[in-house]
Structure formats: C-alpha cells, structure tokens
Design an enzyme around this catalytic site. Structure first.
Site, PDB file in Angstrom:
ATOM      1  N   HIS A 116      77.854  23.199 -25.979  1.00  0.00           N
ATOM      2  CA  HIS A 116      77.181  22.412 -26.272  1.00  0.00           C
ATOM      3  C   HIS A 116      76.322  21.892 -24.883  1.00  0.00           C
ATOM      4  O   HIS A 116      75.739  21.172 -24.583  1.00  0.00           O
ATOM      5  CB  HIS A 116      78.691  21.565 -24.810  1.00  0.00           C
ATOM      6  CG  HIS A 116      79.470  21.014 -26.149  1.00  0.00           C
ATOM      7  ND1 HIS A 116      79.709  20.405 -27.145  1.00  0.00           N
ATOM      8  CD2 HIS A 116      81.042  21.299 -25.760  1.00  0.00           C
ATOM      9  CE1 HIS A 116      80.986  20.335 -27.506  1.00  0.00           C
ATOM     10  NE2 HIS A 116      81.718  20.509 -27.160  1.00  0.00           N
ATOM     11  N   GLN A 218      90.029  28.685 -27.645  1.00  0.00           N
ATOM     12  CA  GLN A 218      90.963  27.210 -27.241  1.00  0.00           C
ATOM     13  C   GLN A 218      90.883  26.563 -28.493  1.00  0.00           C
ATOM     14  O   GLN A 218      91.108  27.048 -29.393  1.00  0.00           O
ATOM     15  CB  GLN A 218      89.330  26.860 -27.069  1.00  0.00           C
ATOM     16  CG  GLN A 218      88.681  27.435 -26.254  1.00  0.00           C
ATOM     17  CD  GLN A 218      87.180  26.229 -25.792  1.00  0.00           C
ATOM     18  OE1 GLN A 218      85.575  26.199 -25.884  1.00  0.00           O
ATOM     19  NE2 GLN A 218      87.352  25.590 -24.352  1.00  0.00           N
ATOM     20  N   GLU A 220      92.189  22.653 -29.645  1.00  0.00           N
ATOM     21  CA  GLU A 220      91.571  21.744 -28.773  1.00  0.00           C
ATOM     22  C   GLU A 220      91.669  20.678 -29.709  1.00  0.00           C
ATOM     23  O   GLU A 220      91.282  19.962 -30.126  1.00  0.00           O
ATOM     24  CB  GLU A 220      89.738  21.795 -28.774  1.00  0.00           C
ATOM     25  CG  GLU A 220      89.282  23.237 -28.372  1.00  0.00           C
ATOM     26  CD  GLU A 220      87.920  23.353 -28.333  1.00  0.00           C
ATOM     27  OE1 GLU A 220      87.479  22.452 -27.313  1.00  0.00           O
ATOM     28  OE2 GLU A 220      87.652  23.942 -28.650  1.00  0.00           O
TER      29      GLU A 220
END
Length: 319
Positions: A116, A218, A220
């Site tokens: 990000h 992760q 998610e």
C-alpha cells in the site's frame, strides 16, 4: 518495546490512551485530537536497554532515553520462540528518517509496506539501512505473493517477508516455496553478491537464511478465515496475520472493521490459528476498541500499533 505516545507541552506525564486505540488515532480520530492539548510525540523507553516483552500500555518511563544496544539483537523468530510479544509499526512513507525514528524509539520490528505504500525495492533499501543502524528488524510486505517479488525482497536481507491475500493452504505453500532455494523451492540464487549475505562476505548465509527468515501469511477474506487452520499448518509458515480492513471489505462492511460481525469472524480465525499444532504464531493490528493489551491477552504474539503516515497526519491535523 517502546511506543510513540502523545504528551502535553506542560507535563512529563505521558498518556498511552491512544496506543490502546492506535488505528482510531492513526486514521480517523482527528476530531478527538482537535479537542486535546497534545502537541508532541515522545518515545517511551522501557527500563531495559534492550527490547523487552513489556506492552506499550505498561510502559511508564518517559524521561529516560536508553541508547540502542550495540549487541546483536536476537532474531524475531527466536524471540517468538521464547514467548515474547512483539510490537511493530507500519512504514508507508518510505522515509528513512521515519524508519530511523521508529527504530530508535524501540519498536521490536518495522514493516516496510510495498503493498500500500508508494515505494518498491529501491525505495525500501534506504529504509533497511536506517533500521539496520538502529538494530531494528525489518519485515518487507510484498505487493503480491509472487516468486519475482519475493526474490528481489529476500536479496535485500530483511528478517521477515509478509505475503498478502493468502486464501488457502496451496497459496501458503507457494509463498513458502518462493523463499526456499532448490530443491525445496524456486528462489533464484544470487547469494554471492546480494545484500542479504553481506554481498558474499557472510559465507554461512545459505546455511542459515531459511531458518532465520520469518514468513508471515496474511488472511484477509472470509475464504481465508475458513482455511486459517490449514494455512497455519503449512510447513514453513511462521506467523498468520489477520487483516481486519480487507476482511471487513470482503464481508460487505468496508470502512467498518470493528463491526460486530467482523469481530466474530476474526474470532473464528484467531481460534483456528491458536488451536493449531503447527507452531505458527498469531499476528494482527490493534484497532479501535481492540487495543494492544487485549490482543496480547487473546494470544497474539505480534501486534502492529500504527502507521507512520497516519500518526503524522493526526498530529499535524490537530495543531
């Protein structure tokens, strides 16, 4: 472990209330901040000269700045094996100065976010230099789970890699294979000249790199939570991190990660990871109404308590 806490200009008593809600502070608590007299950021140091297992909520010493130890710090994996809870910060600015400040402030690790954040491999390198100077472990968050990104990131020499959007055990197995040299994986070999091996000066690198690297997957999405137990059981996965923002979006609650239905889904994922026999550790983000102490109580061993740009924005917005 130390953390950043806001203090007033007129007192030496620090308030750690914002660390209990770090994401509320970092992302959407500007209205609250404008009603306060907070003006400066002060690093809170533990009484030990090395990283400790103390929660930032428990730290009370705001006046002593302890120099960073010159001894080689223990690896993240060895500290997790010793039962410590580690506290970290996300770095989206790719600012070496912010990275250095985070390291000097005593965070146990810093995640350089290439998913990000705006930067890539060449932007991450100066941040790694800054963190190395403070002996703070760096974790590189990849933009995607791919062999190419993993190869380039590993050659920089971080202590850990974070793979986003791992939805099933097959994806987790592929992620692990990206970090292993043949015949156990597909990582390209450039160890004689890569920074990870001190440009070839560390002759033992290929014998120890895979054991020392922390691999974080992760989860998610709803699918990932349903597969959390199997993901955690994949050989080589050291840590499973639940991402509340993307999880809430996958459930139709974009922008509301503290929604009760999202919290219930997170509990399903937490239980799946904690009930495993694989040895994978649970990691996550401190959120509004779900602070660092509460995560530690529930069994989290890696807790991220903020994002550099969010912390900076919230401070300047209240001036």
């Amino acid at each position: 472990m130390a953390a950043l806490s806001l203090t007033t200009l007129t007192t030496t008593t620090s308030s750690l209330s914002t660390l209990k809600n770090p994401f509320a502070f970092a992302f959407n608590n500007t209205k609250f901040l404008k009603t306060q007299t907070f003006k400066t950021l002060t690093p809170l140091k533990s009484s030990s000269s090395t990283h400790s297992d103390r929660s930032p909520i428990e730290s009370t010493n705001t006046n002593t700045i302890t120099p960073t130890s010159t001894a080689n710090p223990k690896s993240l994996k060895s500290r997790l094996r010793n039962g410590e809870t580690l506290y970290g910060l996300f770095l989206l600015s790719f600012s070496p100065t912010f990275a250095e400040i985070a390291g000097l402030s005593g965070y146990d690790f810093v995640v350089i976010d290439m998913e990000h954040g705006h930067g890539g491999i060449s932007d991450a390198l100066p941040c790694l230099h800054a963190l190395a100077a403070t002996q703070t472990p760096a974790i590189l968050r990849l933009p995607e789970s791919s062999a190419t990104w993993a190869k380039k990131a590993l050659d920089l020499g971080p202590q850990g890699l974070m793979f986003p959007m791992i939805d099933d055990p097959d994806s987790a197995q592929k992620a692990v294979s990206f970090t292993r040299y043949p015949p156990n994986g597909v990582r390209g070999a450039a160890h004689p000249v890569a920074r990870a091996s001190k440009y070839g000066l560390d002759e033992e690198y290929i014998n120890k790199c895979e054991d020392e690297l922390l691999i974080m997957c992760q989860i998610e999405s709803v699918e990932a939570v349903k597969n959390a137990k199997e993901i955690a059981a994949v050989d080589g996965v050291d840590c499973v991190m639940i991402g509340p923002l993307d999880l809430s979006a996958s459930m139709g609650w974009l922008g509301d990660p503290v929604n009760e239905k999202v919290k219930e889904m997170m509990k399903v994922g937490e239980k799946a990871v904690l009930d495993r026999e694989s040895g994978a550790y649970l990691a996550g983000f401190a959120m509004p109404n779900d602070g660092a102490d509460e995560l530690k109580r529930r069994g989290y061993h890696m807790v991220c308590g903020g994002v550099d740009v969010g912390l900076f924005r919230s401070v300047v917005a209240c001036v």
